[in-house]
Scaffold this active site. Structure first.
Site, PDB file in Angstrom:
ATOM      1  N   SER A  17       0.843  -1.186   0.000  1.00  0.00           N
ATOM      2  CA  SER A  17       0.000   0.000   0.000  1.00  0.00           C
ATOM      3  C   SER A  17       0.881   1.239   0.000  1.00  0.00           C
ATOM      4  CB  SER A  17      -0.923  -0.006   1.219  1.00  0.00           C
ATOM      5  OG  SER A  17      -0.144   0.176   2.384  1.00  0.00           O
ATOM      6  N   LYS A  18       0.213   2.370   0.001  1.00  0.00           N
ATOM      7  CA  LYS A  18       0.903   3.659  -0.088  1.00  0.00           C
ATOM      8  C   LYS A  18       1.997   3.797   0.968  1.00  0.00           C
ATOM      9  CE  LYS A  18      -1.110   7.404  -2.504  1.00  0.00           C
ATOM     10  NZ  LYS A  18      -1.013   6.566  -3.649  1.00  0.00           N
ATOM     11  N   ARG A  19       1.699   3.326   2.179  1.00  0.00           N
ATOM     12  CA  ARG A  19       2.651   3.575   3.262  1.00  0.00           C
ATOM     13  C   ARG A  19       3.960   2.808   3.067  1.00  0.00           C
ATOM     14  NH1 ARG A  19       2.414  -0.696   6.989  1.00  0.00           N
ATOM     15  NH2 ARG A  19       0.677  -2.050   6.451  1.00  0.00           N
ATOM     16  N   HIS A  20       4.025   1.868   2.123  1.00  0.00           N
ATOM     17  CA  HIS A  20       5.285   1.175   1.872  1.00  0.00           C
ATOM     18  C   HIS A  20       6.209   1.964   0.952  1.00  0.00           C
ATOM     19  CE1 HIS A  20       2.745  -2.428   3.068  1.00  0.00           C
ATOM     20  NE2 HIS A  20       3.728  -2.386   3.941  1.00  0.00           N
ATOM     21  N   GLY A  21       5.793   3.149   0.562  1.00  0.00           N
ATOM     22  CA  GLY A  21       6.707   4.012  -0.186  1.00  0.00           C
ATOM     23  C   GLY A  21       6.283   4.215  -1.627  1.00  0.00           C
TER      24      GLY A  21
END
Ligand code: GLU
Length: 473
Positions: free
Chosen positions: A245-249
């Site tokens: 997801s987005k939070r993985h970069g």
């Protein structure tokens, strides 16, 4: 003579993305595996744009897919097929199924459907329309959907190349809708008709479509068509094992491109996500093509590993053609509002090979070349000023003289001169090196002394020295 069975025909694979506005890295990996398998077998790799969601399928969203595939170097072997433009074919296939008795018109009203749903839930079974068994002659004059007349007994087996044998009980699969009341085809129908008519022999895609494989198999059977070989790839997870997801970069191909990854590094990296060849970490496309077999894909989810990706990208940056890297670096500088002059390009081109070894991304490579773009006179940060004591200035003046006399402006020659100069002064290079570096780079990152001098060129190097040693009044 009947048509040769799919297994005797040349391999045809495809990627069938729905335009959403970005291209997920999972889609890129699916495209890569389809491409590798087609290349490995001497077959074809096709592209179908699944644009039936007319609202999302804007021209821009479709272009993102074309750009993503082009950037990755995974272009299709034929012009792309647009699913929405094939609605007539989808409808025609349903007509054939009606004629064969493998589909039926279902006239249930919304209220009847709701009542059947409630009953089915209470009885722990899937929805079944009475129109499965009613004669079309009894058809009322009202809207209908067309449903698949799926078998109720037995099982549907998916012999998946990655997942193994997966069995679905037919009693759990409802008669899925093929055409809606407005006559538009549904997703599973369109996929089957398109894959069949595009001659697709191997459907290689994300395992979020495994359930669809069972439903699609029943449509193939209803049409009397042979099913393709299935291969469902595990998803890509983030480094922590959670769904990417987005939070993985980053998750979109365009984001990786913007972060300074090279397409060949992405190909190598993505090939390793779920597939591999022994312990080989770094391999060229030709090797991957020679080795790749869909049967060797592992069933467990793959995890994104930034350190590995950076390692590979650094490898490919060190291998890449210098003029290509220079063009990429110039683009990055422009995007950061550096006003590049024509004369900067050869300077960048000279600098890139001297700084690239430490760069994990082309953004880092661009950072490492900023010092050559700076305009004279350079503003020196306080820390640099502090290095320029009287003694050091005098030493740099003597070094300037040595440099003026140096004819071969090359790394090896300059290293020799600098070493000899230190010896003649009776000091270590540490006594004047940091000051020289500060004068040449003004506090920006720079390669070692000889590298910085070569990058800047003789004229600019001496000019930057003069700005400090004998500043214009
Ligand atoms: N359009 C589907 C997707 O983007 C893929 C369908 C398929 O590969 O069969 O997930």
């Amino acid at each position: 003579m009947s048509a040769p069975s799919l297994s005797d025909r040349p391999v045809v694979t495809r990627i069938a993305p729905s335009p959403t506005g970005s291209m997920h890295i999972g889609t890129a990996r699916t495209a890569l595996f389809n491409w590798l398998y087609a290349r490995h077998t001497g077959g074809k790799f096709l592209l179908r744009i699944e644009d039936t969601d007319r609202e999302r399928s804007t021209k821009d969203a479709v272009q993102v897919i074309f750009d993503g595939l082009a950037w990755l170097g995974l272009e299709a072997d034929e012009t792309p097929v647009f699913q929405a433009s094939r609605a007539d074919r989808h409808v025609k296939a349903v007509d054939e199924m009606l004629a064969r008795g493998s589909a039926y018109r279902d006239y249930m009203t919304p209220e009847e459907l709701e009542a059947e749903r409630t009953l089915a839930r209470a009885e722990g079974r899937v929805v079944r329309s009475p129109w499965r068994n009613l004669s079309p002659n009894d058809a009322p004059d009202r809207p209908f959907v067309v449903r698949l007349k799926a078998p109720i007994e037995g099982e549907t087996l998916i012999d998946d190349q990655v997942k193994g044998r997966v069995t679905f009980q037919n009693k759990d699969l409802d008669d899925l809708i093929l055409l809606r009341t407005d006559g538009t085809p549904t997703y599973n129908l369109a996929v089957v008709v398109d894959d069949h008519e595009m001659g697709v022999t191997h459907v290689i895609r994300g395992d979020d479509h495994l359930n669809n494989a069972a439903r699609q198999t029943l449509i193939y059977e209803g049409l009397g068509w042979e099913t393709p070989v299935w291969a469902h790839l595990p998803l890509i997870h983030g480094p922590d094992g959670a769904k990417l997801s987005k939070r993985h970069g980053a998750q979109a191909v365009g984001e990786f491109a913007d972060m300074g990854y090279l397409p060949e590094a992405m190909r190598n990296y993505l090939a390793k996500l779920g597939w591999g060849h022994g312990d080989d970490e770094i391999f060229a496309d030709e090797q991957a093509v020679a080795w790749f077999d869909i049967k060797d894909v592992v069933g467990a989810p793959a995890r994104l590993d930034w350190a590995k990706l950076n390692h590979l990208n650094n490898h490919y940056i060190r291998q890449a053609d210098v003029s290509r890297l220079t063009a990429l670096v110039a683009e990055i500088h422009k995007s950061r509002d550096w006003k590049l002059r024509e004369a900067d390009l050869p300077v960048l081109e000279r600098t890139v090979p001297l700084v690239r070894d430490g760069a994990k991304t082309t953004l880092e490579l661009a950072d490492a070349t900023v010092f050559v773009l700076r305009q004279r006179p350079l503003e020196l940060p306080e820390k640099a000023q502090a290095l320029l004591t009287e003694e050091t200035r005098a030493r740099l003046s003597r070094l300037r003289h040595v440099l003026t006399e140096t004819q071969a402006w090359q790394v090896a020659e300059l290293e020799t001169q600098i070493r000899a100069f230190a010896e003649s002064e009776g000091v270590g290079i540490g006594k004047f090196g940091p000051a020289l570096r500060a004068v040449l780079a003004g506090g920006s990152p720079a390669p070692d002394l000889a590298g910085a001098l070569v990058s800047l060129g003789k004229h600019e190097s001496l000019g930057r020295l003069d700005d400090v040693l004998s500043p214009a009044p």
